[in-house]
Design a protein around this motif. Structure first.
Motif, PDB file in Angstrom:
ATOM      1  N   ASP A 152      -4.006  -2.497  -8.785  1.00 46.73           N
ATOM      2  CA  ASP A 152      -3.155  -2.756  -7.623  1.00 46.73           C
ATOM      3  C   ASP A 152      -2.963  -1.465  -6.844  1.00 46.73           C
ATOM      4  O   ASP A 152      -2.956  -0.364  -7.422  1.00 46.73           O
ATOM      5  N   TYR A 154      -0.358   0.360  -4.237  1.00 41.88           N
ATOM      6  CA  TYR A 154       0.944   0.410  -3.582  1.00 41.88           C
ATOM      7  C   TYR A 154       0.869   1.468  -2.482  1.00 41.88           C
ATOM      8  O   TYR A 154       0.513   2.619  -2.738  1.00 41.88           O
ATOM      9  N   LEU A 237       1.183  -3.681  -0.103  1.00 41.89           N
ATOM     10  CA  LEU A 237       0.536  -3.837  -1.409  1.00 41.89           C
ATOM     11  C   LEU A 237      -0.805  -4.521  -1.209  1.00 41.89           C
ATOM     12  O   LEU A 237      -0.913  -5.486  -0.463  1.00 41.89           O
TER      13      LEU A 237
END
Length: 510
Positions: A152, A154, A237
């Motif tokens: 992921d 951020y 995100l």
């Protein structure tokens, strides 16, 4: 037998006369067998025996912690010398370790047993004037923690807002069964972007085992990562992937890593330039689609080379014939260029995804491709090369790509979310007149000029040169070859159908 210290030679002689304490049916061949190989290595095997099946058994005996430390190394060395001298096949050869002390030996024995399955350990304990011989099992090996494809990104407009986030995210992940992660602090100084500061989080192997149906793409880790999406303080995100990380950190991507934060098992890796190795491992692993997968290896590094070879072959599951051609070619490279650098670039998101998600203007090259460059280790010059790409028969016309895909792929969710099913992909390729072809590159050219087309003839790899074809002069892969056209021809012919397919995919996704 006394319970005190026993001289090793005395215990060896006792054991040689009582091999039934180790295993019934075992017969003695000799003791203290001196070995010497042509390369100068030498040693002495404590006991050589035959088991009841006729296998040769090397038995190493140790009676102290000090000597036990050397036991695993010695039995490995002695075994290789003896097998080489006597030309004994590995399937007919066994090793046994018998020791009175296992504190120093147990870990080395465990590691050795993991690599050489036919080795057994026994603990010897004095008992009523004789010896009690009991089996010693290898230590339980904890599962190796590796990086997964659960990524992921951020994004933040202010680095102060980002700092400290990894600690919070890491703690949340640990509570959910994923205590092993790395966080890459990133910054973009090249492009004007809204959020130029990033925290790239990659999960390591989760502690809890997968449950339910065994989907690809690290389902447990991805589920855990999805569950912490709410509550984060990032400005934006994005979902990451190995290939995306590689692009971000490339010159074109414009991002660079400023720091690597580690938790769990990765926190112990704090020396020897491990941060760079972790980033490389995250980029080089086979990700969700293997798109833009890049890896360098060399046959001189057997384990790394074997994995590179496997990844390259696994990238072309839709064509067993092409896979076999590439396998034969890589075997030739291994024999001929053992010290060279081999660079592999894989692009294989399948055929359905690109046709549905990318417009014709985005498909500048075959969506399925494999490039292998063999480079001289000293000069970096191209020595050999391989190109695998989709070719079109030039005649098959699909008036409705959507109909072809819907008829071939029954489960929309499966192919749109997980790996493309190779059988479905192969069926789609056949119906669209597309096929993977392999070509050998001319190393004397500055660019990737085709020299030969690679084919199989009765299982043997053969090379078809331009002399065999109706061409006036050599050229690039883009030329018509044996009636086939590059993928660009298919793309241009089916532009309208691809646009309709893209609109349908967008509607289903929304």
């Amino acid at each position: 037998m006394s319970s005190g210290h026993v001289p090793e030679r005395e215990f060896t002689q006792f054991l040689a006369g009582h091999l039934e304490l180790i295993e019934l049916g075992m017969t003695l061949v000799d003791t203290e067998v001196t070995l010497q190989d042509p390369d100068g290595a030498s040693g002495r095997v404590d006991i050589v025996a035959h088991d009841r099946y006729g296998n040769v058994v090397v038995i190493e005996v140790k009676c102290s912690d000090h000597s036990a430390r050397e036991a695993a190394h010695e039995i490995f060395k002695y075994s290789e010398i003896l097998r080489s001298q006597q030309q004994i096949d590995e399937s007919e050869f066994r090793c046994i370790l018998v020791s009175t002390h296992w504190r120093e030996l147990h870990r080395a024995f465990t590691d050795y047993a993991a690599r050489h399955h036919d080795v057994v350990g026994y603990r010897a304990v004095p008992a009523d004037g004789t010896w009690s011989i009991t089996r010693v099992d290898p230590l339980a090996r904890s599962g190796s923690v590796v990086l997964t494809s659960a990524h992921d990104i951020y994004l933040y407009s202010d680095p102060a807002k980002r700092d400290g986030e990894f600690t919070l995210i890491s703690a949340a992940l640990a509570k959910m069964g994923a205590p092993h992660q790395i966080g890459i602090l990133m910054q973009n100084d090249v492009h004007e972007v809204m959020f130029p500061y990033g925290l790239y989080v990659i999960l390591g192997t989760a502690d809890r085992p997968p449950s339910g149906e065994d989907y690809p793409r690290d389902p447990v880790e991805n589920d855990i990562l999805d569950n912490i999406l709410t509550g984060h303080r990032a400005d934006d995100l994005e979902q990451g992937s190995p290939e995306k990380l590689g692009h971000l950190l490339s010159t074109a991507g414009g991002w660079h890593a400023t720091e690597v934060l580690k938790s769990g098992a990765f926190a112990r890796r704090d020396r020897l330039g491990v941060d760079d190795l972790l980033i490389r491992a995250a980029v080089e692993m086979p990700g969700f689609t293997n798109t833009a997968f890049v890896r360098q290896s060399s046959p001189s590094r057997p384990a790394h080379w074997a994995m590179t070879r496997e990844l390259a072959l696994d990238s072309i599951p839709t064509s067993p014939e092409c896979r076999e051609i590439v396998a034969r070619w890589l075997d030739e490279v291994e024999r001929a260029y053992a010290e060279h650098t081999v660079a592999v670039r894989i692009r294989n998101p399948g055929i359905i995804r690109p046709l549905a998600e990318l417009g014709p203007e985005d498909l500048d090259e075959s969506p399925m491709s494999l490039r292998v460059a063999v480079l001289d280790a000293k000069s970096g010059d191209l020595t050999a090369g391989l190109a695998v790409s989709l070719r079109w028969d030039g005649t098959t016309v699909a008036s409705d790509l959507l109909a072809v895909i819907e008829e071939t792929v029954k489960d929309y969710f499966a192919w749109s979310t997980f790996y493309p099913d190779p059988e479905s992909e192969a069926a789609v390729l056949r119906r669209l007149g597309l096929r993977l072809h392999a070509y050998e590159i001319d190393p004397t050219k500055a660019c990737w000029h085709v020299r030969f087309k690679l084919e199989l003839d009765a299982g043997a790899l053969i090379r078809r040169g331009y002399d065999d074809l109706d061409f006036s002069e050599p050229g690039m892969v883009g030329l018509r070859w044996d009636g086939s056209l590059p993928f660009e021809g298919f793309r241009d012919r089916h532009q309208d159908a691809m646009e309709r397919l893209g609109a349908w995919f967008s509607a289903r996704t929304v």
